[in-house]
Structures are given as structure tokens and as C-alpha cells.
Write a protein that holds these residues in place. Structure first.
Motif, PDB file in Angstrom:
ATOM      1  N   ARG A 113     -24.601  24.069 -27.509  1.00 52.97           N
ATOM      2  CA  ARG A 113     -25.674  23.117 -27.836  1.00 52.97           C
ATOM      3  C   ARG A 113     -26.990  23.858 -28.085  1.00 52.97           C
ATOM      4  N   ASP A 139     -14.176  22.841 -27.671  1.00 51.19           N
ATOM      5  CA  ASP A 139     -15.530  22.340 -27.885  1.00 51.19           C
ATOM      6  C   ASP A 139     -15.816  22.044 -29.352  1.00 51.19           C
ATOM      7  N   GLU A 142     -17.069  18.251 -30.279  1.00 50.03           N
ATOM      8  CA  GLU A 142     -18.444  17.954 -29.857  1.00 50.03           C
ATOM      9  C   GLU A 142     -19.445  18.807 -30.630  1.00 50.03           C
TER      10      GLU A 142
END
Length: 369
Positions: A113, A139, A142
Motif C-alpha cells: 500500500r 496480495d 487487493e
């Protein structure tokens, strides 16, 4: 969720639609107008309604700007494109892989992120997510959705082995990439599985490929030509044409990124092509590469020196231009070369070939004499 993105792109200002390769170019004054409109409740202006209808047959009349448009702020530098190796792990063990040891490691989701936020703040609008094999990273879903939410136009570089899975295909159909680049390694199970050294790889690829075509994704096939599948080149071409998708061929195999020669014997001599003369590239100037740990380099070949974007953030990218200049200097056996003006590979690539002690014919004009 936004349907359009207004963004700087170098000196230009563009309107983009996620998943579409098309764009509308704006005068700077119109972009500034959209920046102002996005900060308060506003109806989409008529000039934008007309431009979007003409380009995408999308009707925005009477809709609120904030509901349909994400306006990207300019970054502090000139970076607009990047590639990201989300992970180097792969479910294939291809004979010609340039990665060498494919270790499954890298940032956790919190780190991913942060990295994507840094890329957004740096001004990245076109992002290629690659690997290893990106779709096997837990991941990936996402990360992909977040990159979409941040207003990036996305390309996925994949072997297609997971496209047959409903949760992957449904996500890509909901948030379509601007391009889905898929590597093809053969036209039969025997050949495909031999090249990838993975039993059942062909059946999974074929199933996912047909599902992706049916879903209307923008597919670009990379036909990887090596000794083991050279006899099926015509069949691979015919398959791509039957599907009605774009394709290109790659036969010039490189050493590993570590400068070792293991992939080179897999080259198919009859399909090698003469590279065009290298006339410069935007690596380290308007483009950068990020590895699984968030270390930024000028490209996936010139990996050192690099910048830790997780530790340094956007400001660290200020040094990347200097890194590019130093890596492009001609050194060693290439300094003073009279053929350097028409050299067919960049200096970082030449150094990898030299480290692998590859025959000159693979990368240097002196080997063709």
C-alpha cells in the motif's frame, strides 16, 4: 468508483478511462477547471460531456463531477510510467527465464500500500504489474484494486496460469486492465508443458485465455520462441489470429538479471532478429522500475544503484536521473568503440551479456563481422 481520470502526463493533460487505451487530450486551462470543479459539488461541464461521448460513447450529462471523475495532481518530477515486480515467485520454471532464482518474497500488504501511494504521489499513471507471476501473489487482488482506485492505468504481464479462476477473472472484468499481456509458450500440451516444465500448464493457460477473450479483456499475446517450441511458431501465430488478438514475437533471449548465462542455450537461432539501434530510452527520467521490496531502479536490467522508496518516499526519486546517466556510460570493452553510435543494446543490457560471457553475436555488432 470513478469512471474517468484527469491527469498530467508529461507536459500534456489527459482524460483517461480505466481499461481503455484511448484518451482525450485537454488544454491546461481545461484541466485546471476540472481541478476546481472536483473540489466542490459540480455538474460535469458540457465540453467534457461532448468529448467523452465522442470518445467512449459514455453519457455524463447531468452527473456530478466527483461521482465520475478522479483528478490526479501533478507529481514533483517527470515520472509517469513504472513497472512493479509484485513478487519474483512463479508457478513455472521456464528454460529461458531471465530471473534466475525465483524466490517468493517481498513487501507485506502494508508495504505494498505504501509503495503504491508513493508511485501515485510521484505521478505514475501507467503501471505495469509483473513478476515472477503476479497472479499467484495472494496480495495481487487487493494491490490491483488499490492501484485502480489511485487512478492508474494498469497493464498485467502474466503467464495466464490463473486466469481460469473465477475470482481473478471476475475482478479483471470488473476493473479491466488497459492491457493484459500474456506469454504463450507453445500450441500443444506436450510442447507448452516442456518449455514451462510444469505439467498441466497448457490446459490451464488455454482455459484462462478463452475466458479472458470471452470477457472482452484487451489481450496482447507475447509469443516466446525458443528451441523447444520453434517447430510450433506457425501454429502459435495461427492460434492468435483465430482468437482475433494482437500478438508479437520474442526470440532474442537475455542472460539472467544476475549476469549468468543459463537461459542463452534456449535461443532458437533461426528466429533471432537484429535489434534496432539503441537511440536512448526514458529509463530513470520519465520511467522507473520497482522490485518486490520497493527498491526503485532505472529499469529491470539496470537494478543497481537503487532507491528504497519505502524508506525514502517520493523524494528519493530525485536521484534516479543521475543513476541513469552513470549506468549509460560506456565502460570496459565498450569504451571508445567506433560502432557505439549504432549499438543495438543499452549499456546495462550489454553489461549483463558481458558478465554472462555471452558470445558477441548475441548483443554486439563486432560479433557479426
Amino acid at each position: 468508483m470513478h469512471e474517468l481520470v484527469a491527469t498530467p502526463f508529461g507536459r500534456r493533460r489527459l482524460i483517461l478511462r480505466p481499461g481503455s487505451p484511448k484518451a482525450v487530450q485537454l488544454p491546461v486551462a481545461k484541466f485546471e477547471e476540472l481541478l476546481a470543479l472536483a473540489s466542490v459539488p459540480s455538474i460535469v461541464p458540457g465540453w467534457l460531456v461532448d468529448a467523452v461521448r465522442a470518445q467512449w460513447s459514455l453519457d455524463l450529462a447531468g452527473r456530478d463531477v466527483a461521482d465520475v471523475l478522479l483528478v490526479r495532481e501533478p507529481g514533483p518530477y517527470e515520472f509517469s510510467r513504472a513497472t512493479w515486480e509484485i513478487n519474483l515467485g512463479c508457478d513455472y520454471d521456464c528454460v529461458m527465464c531471465y530471473l534466475g532464482e525465483k524466490r517468493f518474497e517481498g513487501l507485506d500488504m502494508a508495504g505494498k500500500r505504501k509503495l503504491l501511494a508513493v508511485m501515485r504521489d510521484a505521478g505514475v499513471i501507467w503501471l505495469q504489474i509483473t513478476g515472477g507471476e503476479p497472479l499467484i501473489d495472494p496480495d495481487f487482488p487487493e494491490s490491483y484494486r488499490l492501484a485502480h482506485e489511485l487512478g492508474m492505468q494498469l497493464e498485467i504481464l502474466s503467464n495466464g496460469s490463473r486466469l481460469h479462476k473465477d475470482h481473478i477473472l471476475n475482478m479483471l472484468a470488473t476493473y479491466p486492465p488497459a492491457k493484459l499481456s500474456l506469454s504463450m509458450y507453445g500450441a500443444s500440451a506436450e510442447t507448452y508443458d516442456k518449455v514451462t516444465r510444469n505439467r498441466g500448464a497448457f490446459d490451464r493457460f488455454r482455459m484462462g485465455l478463452y475466458k479472458a477473450v470471452e470477457a472482452g479483456l484487451n489481450i496482447d499475446l507475447s509469443l516466446i520462441v525458443v528451441r523447444e517450441n520453434a517447430h510450433e511458431v506457425d501454429a502459435m501465430r495461427a492460434w492468435a489470429r483465430e482468437l482475433g488478438v494482437k500478438f508479437r514475437e520474442y526470440a532474442n533471449i537475455s542472460p539472467t538479471i544476475h549476469g549468468t548465462a543459463e537461459p542463452l542455450p534456449s535461443q532458437s537461432p533461426q528466429y533471432l532478429t537484429n535489434r534496432a539501434p539503441f537511440t536512448g530510452c526514458p529509463a530513470g527520467v520519465t520511467f522507473f522500475h520497482a522490485d518486490p521490496f520497493g527498491r526503485a531502479s532505472i529499469c529491470k536490467v539496470g537494478r543497481d544503484p537503487n532507491i528504497d522508496l519505502i524508506a525514502e518516499g517520493v523524494e528519493g526519486l530525485a536521484r534516479l536521473g543521475g543513476n541513469a546517466e552513470s549506468l549509460m556510460l560506456r565502460t570496459g570493452g565498450c569504451s571508445g568503440c567506433k560502432l557505439s553510435g549504432t549499438c543495438r543494446v543499452c549499456r546495462p543490457m550489454a553489461k549483463v551479456f558481458q558478465a554472462a560471457k555471452a558470445p558477441l553475436v548475441n548483443y554486439c555488432q563486432h560479433g557479426m563481422r
